[in-house]
Design a protein around this motif. Structure first.
Motif, short mmCIF file in Angstrom:
data_model
loop_
_atom_site.label_atom_id
_atom_site.label_comp_id
_atom_site.label_asym_id
_atom_site.label_seq_id
_atom_site.Cartn_x
_atom_site.Cartn_y
_atom_site.Cartn_z
N LEU A 77 0.80 -0.06 6.99
CA LEU A 77 0.19 1.24 7.24
C LEU A 77 -0.56 1.27 8.57
O LEU A 77 -0.48 2.24 9.32
N GLN A 131 0.83 -1.20 0.00
CA GLN A 131 0.00 0.00 0.00
C GLN A 131 0.86 1.25 0.00
O GLN A 131 1.91 1.30 0.62
N ILE A 166 -5.49 5.42 0.32
CA ILE A 166 -4.40 4.70 -0.32
C ILE A 166 -4.52 4.77 -1.83
O ILE A 166 -5.59 5.00 -2.38
N VAL A 181 0.29 5.67 0.31
CA VAL A 181 -0.64 6.77 0.54
C VAL A 181 -0.80 7.55 -0.75
O VAL A 181 0.17 7.85 -1.44
#
Length: 371
Positions: free
Chosen positions: A331, A50, A351, A52
């Motif tokens: 995360l 993942q 994300i 951001v």
């Protein structure tokens, strides 16, 4: 196979490497017992992880000092503090299996004492399990909600016990930093807009009679994925007509049954928008059973990014598949560390999701970007 120009421009996102683990963006974490986000990224970075979607939001993040008037500071990596993880649905679903595995692996890596429960798609069970984890000594919780509005009892119990709650992949009712810490997940409305763009590109500018297979009622994912598609079609594709919309409950079996019924009652359907891959796979089976060819007679677009669906994209049976990345472990655990440090966690952490099309499906499969 035609895909919208905008969709093609976005396909590269799925092939980029790197990870920003700090849930507030790529800021340095000064957290209890914590590595910085940059350090964690160096240790865990991969194209499948993942990321951001945008830089740090303005304003202070939520910390243990500001959450609900203040909660005790913890070091989640001390080997004694119990972190609870509440999973909403069965891990027979690839998304849930990958999500659960990611949380467990990252907890083990950081030395976090983790207890897990699975509600198997029952919100009442999830409430009970969350309360049970608190009774067993969980001091902070990561929750993947089954229902956006149904966890009131569990959140109230957590609040009274001064147990902070981080929500992932679906939202809950209440206020960030008061009733829950923050939300980490996808931009579901935007995913649906991309799905509409892709179907329009595959049907000659949106000359389509579309069946929508919606997700489970009562959660923000279904609401946003339905509204995003309908709003986009109305605004940009006047020839695109939604002729049927019915829930398939995010399940393959339900998706197949519903699609079989819709094809019988609406013989003009030539496009399907499934709000997750499980329903898309069921729809494809129903299309074949009706004597039609998926990808030719009926164009199919879906959301998730599971392996079989991306294979279908590569084989021409689906137009595209918009990813929902389930690898929340890095995360989510970093968000907890930031919460107990000075960085804090922003109320909504979106994300970046990939976009699988005919142009990149094989490469994504070869590179292990799917799940």
């Amino acid at each position: 196979m035609n895909v919208s120009p905008r969709a093609k421009a976005l396909t590269a996102a799925v092939l980029t490497a790197g990870l920003c683990l700090a849930a507030t963006g790529c800021t340095k974490s000064d957290s209890a017992g914590g590595d910085s986000g940059a350090s964690a990224a160096a240790n865990n970075g991969s194209a499948a992880s993942q990321q951001v979607a945008s830089p740090s939001a303005a304003g202070p993040g939520c910390t243990y000092k500001t959450y609900g008037g203040g909660v005790p500071r913890l070091d989640i990596t001390d080997g004694r503090t119990i972190v609870g993880f509440s999973q909403s649905e069965s891990t027979s679903n690839p998304f849930r299996a990958t999500e659960t595995k990611s949380i467990g692996q990252q907890a083990k890596k950081l030395g976090v004492k983790l207890i897990e429960r699975n509600a198997n798609a029952d919100v009442n069970t999830q409430n009970s399990q969350i309360e049970d984890m608190i009774a067993q000594g969980a001091k902070v919780l990561i929750v993947a909600p089954e229902n956006s509005d149904g966890l009131g009892p569990a959140l109230a119990k957590a609040k009274s016990a001064k147990v902070p709650v981080l929500t992932i992949d679906r939202t809950v009712g209440g206020a960030a930093c008061t009733d829950f810490m923050a939300f980490i997940g996808s931009d579901f409305y935007h995913q649906a807009q991309l799905a509409a763009d892709d179907l329009a590109g595959a049907t000659g500018g949106g000359d389509a009679h579309v069946a929508i297979l919606t997700g489970t009622p009562g959660n923000n994912v279904t609401t946003d994925r339905t509204k995003g598609f309908e709003d986009r079609a109305k605004a940009k594709y006047p020839k695109m007509k939604v002729v049927a919309s019915q829930t398939g409950n995010f399940a393959q079996t339900d998706g197949q049954k519903v699609m079989e019924q819709l094809l019988q009652s609406h013989s003009d359907i030539n496009a399907v928008y499934a709000e997750n891959d499980e329903m898309a796979l069921g729809a494809i089976q129903a299309i074949r059973s009706a004597g039609k060819t998926p990808g030719k007679d009926v164009k199919v677009v879906s959301i998730d990014g599971i392996e079989q669906a991306v294979k279908n994209v590569g084989a021409g049976q689906m137009v595209s598949d918009i990813e929902t990345n389930p690898r929340f472990g890095p995360l989510a655990l970093q968000a907890l560390k930031d919460f107990y440090g000075t960085t804090g966690v922003q109320p909504k952490v979106i994300i970046k999701d990939g976009h699988f099309t005919a142009d990149n499906a094989k490469q994504a499969l070869d590179q292990g970007l799917v799940y």
